[in-house]
Design a protein around this motif. Sequence first.
Motif, PDB file in Angstrom:
ATOM      1  N   THR A 177      39.941  44.931  36.718  1.00  0.00           N
ATOM      2  CA  THR A 177      39.681  43.903  37.862  1.00  0.00           C
ATOM      3  C   THR A 177      40.891  44.066  38.652  1.00  0.00           C
ATOM      4  O   THR A 177      41.079  44.168  40.051  1.00  0.00           O
ATOM      5  N   THR A 231      31.211  46.353  38.418  1.00  0.00           N
ATOM      6  CA  THR A 231      31.633  44.928  37.959  1.00  0.00           C
ATOM      7  C   THR A 231      32.972  44.297  38.491  1.00  0.00           C
ATOM      8  O   THR A 231      33.417  43.401  39.053  1.00  0.00           O
ATOM      9  N   GLU A 289      34.239  41.977  41.174  1.00  0.00           N
ATOM     10  CA  GLU A 289      35.184  40.624  40.917  1.00  0.00           C
ATOM     11  C   GLU A 289      36.431  40.783  41.979  1.00  0.00           C
ATOM     12  O   GLU A 289      36.743  39.808  42.419  1.00  0.00           O
ATOM     13  N   LYS A 303      35.490  39.712  45.354  1.00  0.00           N
ATOM     14  CA  LYS A 303      35.513  38.101  45.300  1.00  0.00           C
ATOM     15  C   LYS A 303      36.705  37.581  45.761  1.00  0.00           C
ATOM     16  O   LYS A 303      36.909  36.665  46.312  1.00  0.00           O
TER      17      LYS A 303
END
Length: 218
Positions: A12, A48, A52, A55
Amino acid sequence: MTSVPMPIPSRTQYVLEGIKHRILTGQLTPGQALVETELAAQFGVSKTPVREALKTLAGTGLVVMSQYKGVTVRMVDADMAREVYDVRLLLEPEALRRAVRRGASLEAARDALARSDRAADTAERSLANREFHRALYLSCGNPLLGRMLDEVRDQAALVSAVAWAADPSWEREAAEHREILRLALDADADGAAAALHAHIASFVHRAFPEVREEEGHQ
């Protein structure tokens, strides 16, 4: 008990830094759609970590999430510029004043200025510019003040990227940076703070003249 933020998973973080770099160097432009599947393919990860990362970027104000439009790079206009630069004008000169009065080392600012002068492209110069400003306030002696300025740092860089794309003004700003650093190294706390305030104000007024016009009618 105070909760400790969980560290961001490495994939991420990798995607987050990659998308941020593209936004702040103009490779991804304001209003551009950010499609999870496309970004996942580009970074070689699943959706995924992309989700993230987006966000997190929404939390820092670099992207906007909409139920209808999906995720887009934040648009830059006079309202955004005024909000971000108002915070900088209130906090950044005072942070520099405190850093100078504390006798803090400004070697990192000197190094960042040198990197900016040597930069081979806009991306390198933009990143060096961000580091220069951060080096001026980071040693102010108040960690909370530094974190508050860090929170608007990415948004300020986005405003700058848009302004520079329309009207490159590197040489003028580099000269202003050198004067700010000279005053700071001479231990002139008030002079350095005043020069930094003038530098920040002149940039936003030059890049977004409507901000000056609106302020004149207040």
